[in-house]
Design an enzyme around this catalytic site. Structure first.
Site, PDB file in Angstrom:
ATOM      1  N   GLY A 183      14.574 -30.442  73.140  1.00 47.87           N
ATOM      2  CA  GLY A 183      14.835 -29.660  71.645  1.00 47.87           C
ATOM      3  C   GLY A 183      16.242 -29.408  71.405  1.00 47.87           C
ATOM      4  N   SER A 184      16.578 -29.496  70.316  1.00 48.93           N
ATOM      5  CA  SER A 184      17.998 -29.584  70.039  1.00 48.93           C
ATOM      6  C   SER A 184      18.287 -29.773  68.191  1.00 48.93           C
ATOM      7  CB  SER A 184      18.904 -30.866  70.613  1.00 48.93           C
ATOM      8  OG  SER A 184      17.961 -31.963  70.399  1.00 48.93           O
TER       9      SER A 184
END
Length: 218
Positions: free
Chosen positions: A187-188
């Site tokens: 995730g980012s």
């Protein structure tokens, strides 16, 4: 490199591959799963390990998928799969579009426009969740592209799980719109800054697909 101009671009399901830069995560998990499965009939311990190890390996293969895309027409296309988290006017007249990428999204990012990469700068920082305001100080890679719209800035931001950003190309590389340019593990967030006078075509909460969703409006 010509791109198809169809009105409804989709993933090519026959053309899914694994992302470059995934090996440090994939190889150990796949090897553990394969070894435990091979020994499962003879070892109770191996049998107990085989199920979670296989599930983890399958999850890693899903996380690091890199589907082929039929690049959509438009001046600026989304560099990331995800959800538009915010749209914010900037002090210099530009507009920042922030796209949050969950662990379920494709993590390979693509060039939003054709042009030349004029700068790729890695900036160390923290690892708070990418949806948190404090993520402004997270580890990041700042890209600048010289394009027909002038300088376009794009920022890859690491999240709480994403501890490594992997640029695929160096400064000075000429890219076509939709080319793969880098990977953020898990995730980012990806921010893109539209130049002054360029209207935004997406809205907060909208899902985006890298290389497919148009970000700007005529």
């Amino acid at each position: 490199m010509p791109h198809s101009q169809t009105s409804a671009p989709r993933d090519s399901r026959a053309g899914v591959r694994l992302a470059r830069g995934a090996s440090p995560w994939l190889l150990p998990t796949v090897a553990t799963a394969a070894l435990s499965l091979a020994r499962a009939r003879r070892s109770g311990v191996a049998k107990a390990v085989a199920v979670p190890a296989t599930a983890l390996a399958a999850g890693m293969l899903w996380f690091f998928r890199d589907p082929e895309r039929e690049i959509a027409p438009g001046r600026v296309i989304s560099p990331a799969d995800g959800v538009v988290q915010s749209i914010m006017p900037w002090k210099d007249g530009r507009t920042r579009v922030a796209i949050f990428m969950s662990p379920l999204n494709v993590h390979v990012n693509r060039a939003p426009l054709s042009g030349e990469v004029t700068s790729v700068e890695h900036i160390p920082g923290g690892f708070v969740p990418a949806f948190n305001k404090e993520s402004e100080n997270n580890e990041r890679v700042v890209w600048h592209f010289d394009t027909e719209l002038g300088d376009i800035e794009m920022i890859q931001i690491a999240g709480a799980v994403a501890r490594r950003i992997v640029p695929y190309i160096p400064q000075g590389t000429k890219v076509e719109q939709g080319d793969r340019i880098g990977l953020i593990r898990f995730g980012s967030r990806v921010d893109i800054y539209l130049p002054e006078g360029v209207d935004v075509a997406v809205e907060v909460g909208q899902k985006t697909v890298a290389g497919v969703t148009r970000i700007d409006r005529d």
